[in-house]
Enzyme design. Structure first.
Site, PDB file in Angstrom:
ATOM      1  N   ASP A  50       0.815  -1.208   0.000  1.00  0.00           N
ATOM      2  CA  ASP A  50       0.000   0.000   0.000  1.00  0.00           C
ATOM      3  C   ASP A  50       0.852   1.264   0.000  1.00  0.00           C
ATOM      4  O   ASP A  50       2.002   1.257   0.437  1.00  0.00           O
ATOM      5  CB  ASP A  50      -0.884   0.040   1.256  1.00  0.00           C
ATOM      6  CG  ASP A  50      -2.066  -0.895   1.174  1.00  0.00           C
ATOM      7  OD1 ASP A  50      -2.043  -1.815   0.336  1.00  0.00           O
ATOM      8  OD2 ASP A  50      -3.008  -0.725   1.972  1.00  0.00           O
ATOM      9  N   HIS A  67       3.412  -2.440   3.381  1.00  0.00           N
ATOM     10  CA  HIS A  67       3.407  -1.038   2.965  1.00  0.00           C
ATOM     11  C   HIS A  67       4.686  -0.609   2.267  1.00  0.00           C
ATOM     12  O   HIS A  67       5.784  -0.925   2.727  1.00  0.00           O
ATOM     13  CB  HIS A  67       3.186  -0.127   4.185  1.00  0.00           C
ATOM     14  CG  HIS A  67       1.806  -0.190   4.731  1.00  0.00           C
ATOM     15  ND1 HIS A  67       1.393  -1.167   5.609  1.00  0.00           N
ATOM     16  CD2 HIS A  67       0.721   0.602   4.514  1.00  0.00           C
ATOM     17  CE1 HIS A  67       0.115  -0.978   5.912  1.00  0.00           C
ATOM     18  NE2 HIS A  67      -0.311   0.096   5.263  1.00  0.00           N
TER      19      HIS A  67
END
Length: 455
Positions: free
Chosen positions: A164, A321
């Site tokens: 992400d 992430h």
């Protein structure tokens, strides 16, 4: 997540454990730059942007002409998206989607605030809106006509890999690792970051990763109006199309915050909702008492499940992430253990045999069997694919489940991208800015988003 109670209605408060589902209720932080700053020259193209693994060098600001020429047609970077009054195409599409939405689920309304404050929100424990933040619901009721969210990898012993919050200016070491291992992933890109760091976005696409939407400004989506939800998704799709030439058909809600209203708007834009089954909490290290050892333990917990029979019928979709140098580095450290524990590590399109990942029908994602044979790139094809190629044909028993650039910075403590942004050295960062079209010099105007906690 709030435990079920006998009460028909539940009043939500910001202090409840509910507010910390997924991303701990953290907010996007902003800081002031303390005055204007000028850029000079640095990277010149995608190849030169991919060379260095020195964070200060990677995150030196640059101007990318194709972006500076179109930036005025997009919402202001890192501000809540809206539809400009002169964008009649977007207005017409939104009107069509909104009409359908108001007909099918008129009672599904926004919840709380865009920063995740649910003080005073009354919501039924029966979870009529399939609100993930309330009860981790991923399967809307049949009467909505909505598809279930993707939250697992349907093939046994298979890790669904995604990151992400990219593109991140300091991602070269991570992308080098993926390239060296012929490993592809699904990259959930923030629209503002794509325009801030277009050369980094181009590397992800050109090296065969799947690109999905992660909204324009990374806010709690269920708190936003119908029009803003649409704009956050639509203009991120448009930014990715403008920079990479592809239109994503997948998205992940920030903080996992999605309900049927938001899902229906996303489906109106041909976006499949992807959540996750396991969270590494990599974003949280150093906050709220979370240590780096806790993050390592979270990774290890998923790895251990591969050895105890949990993944004999399916695999996890794990939340990682591309947010900071740390979140990327910890994945790199754990990657050998993941490879050893799992039979396969694949992007989401491969896990679900979605061979047409984009609206552009000549670009193909390898299906599961092709990928594990060693052909891993998402690439263009001269053979046109029809829409049926996007059907989920996964075989595991879990399948039924759910152009050049100019730039630099005098000060290595400041970083930014082509739209005139600056932020922390390892940041997924952005700012409000403008460029002198004659000189190619960018002037920071302020409103910086630093390397902050995004999900």
């Amino acid at each position: 997540m709030i435990p079920s109670t006998a009460a028909a209605l539940l009043t939500l408060t910001a202090g409840a454990a509910f507010a910390h589902t997924g991303c701990g209720g953290h907010e996007i932080g902003r800081r002031n730059v303390g005055g204007p700053m000028l850029y000079r020259r640095a990277v010149t193209d995608e190849a030169s942007a991919a060379v260095s693994t020195d964070i200060n060098t990677e995150c030196t600001a640059y101007s990318y002409a194709p972006v500076t020429e179109l930036i005025s047609s997009f919402p202001t970077i890192w501000q809540t998206a809206s539809i400009p009054s002169n964008d009649t195409e977007a207005q017409q599409l939104f009107g069509k989607i909104n009409s359908t939405l108001n007909t099918k689920i008129p009672n599904d309304v926004p919840h709380g605030t865009p920063t995740g404050d649910w003080t005073g929100v009354n919501y039924s424990n029966s979870d009529p809106d399939c609100w993930w933040t309330h009860n981790k619901c991923t399967t809307p009721s049949n009467d909505t006509g909505l598809q279930a969210d993707i939250s697992i990898a349907p093939e046994p012993m298979t890790w669904g890999l995604g990151f992400d919050d990219g593109p991140n200016c300091s991602h070269n070491a991570l992308y080098d690792l993926l390239l060296e291992n012929n490993q592809k992933a699904t990259m959930f890109f923030i629209g503002s970051n794509v325009l801030d760091w277009p050369l980094q976005a181009m590397r992800a696409h050109d090296e065969g990763h799947e690109i999905c939407v992660h909204t324009w400004s990374h806010q709690y989506m269920t708190a936003l109006s119908n029009e803003v939800v649409f704009a956050e998704l639509y203009y991120t799709q448009k930014a990715i199309k403008a920079v990479l030439g592809v239109t994503p058909q997948c998205w992940r809600p920030p903080y996992g915050d999605v309900d049927n209203r938001v899902r229906m708007i996303a489906e109106g834009l041909n976006l499949t909702t992807i959540i996750w089954s396991d969270d590494t909490d990599d974003w949280a290290a150093g906050t709220n008492g979370v240590t780096e050892q806790d993050v390592t333990n979270n990774y290890q917990s998923v790895i251990d499940k591969a050895g105890n029979g949990t993944y004999t019928t399916h695999g996890p979709v794990v939340l990682n992430h591309e947010l900071t140098n740390y979140t990327m580095s910890v994945f790199m450290t754990m990657f050998p253990k993941i490879k050893s524990a799992f039979n396969y590590i694949v992007p989401i399109c491969t896990a679900y045999n979605i061979t047409q990942p984009y609206a552009e029908s000549n670009i193909t994602c390898p299906n599961f069997e092709t990928y594990i044979s060693g052909v891993t790139n998402i690439s263009s094809s001269t053979t046109q694919k029809d829409g049926s190629s996007s059907t989920n044909t996964a075989s595991g028993s879990g399948a039924a489940g759910s152009a050049s650039a100019t730039s630099s910075s005098d000060d290595s403590s400041s970083s930014g991208g082509s739209s005139g942004s600056s932020g922390s050295n390892n940041a997924s960062s952005g700012a409000l800015g403008m460029f002198d079209s004659l000189s190619g010099v960018g002037l920071i105007l302020g409103g910086v988003v630093a390397g902050v906690m995004l999900l």
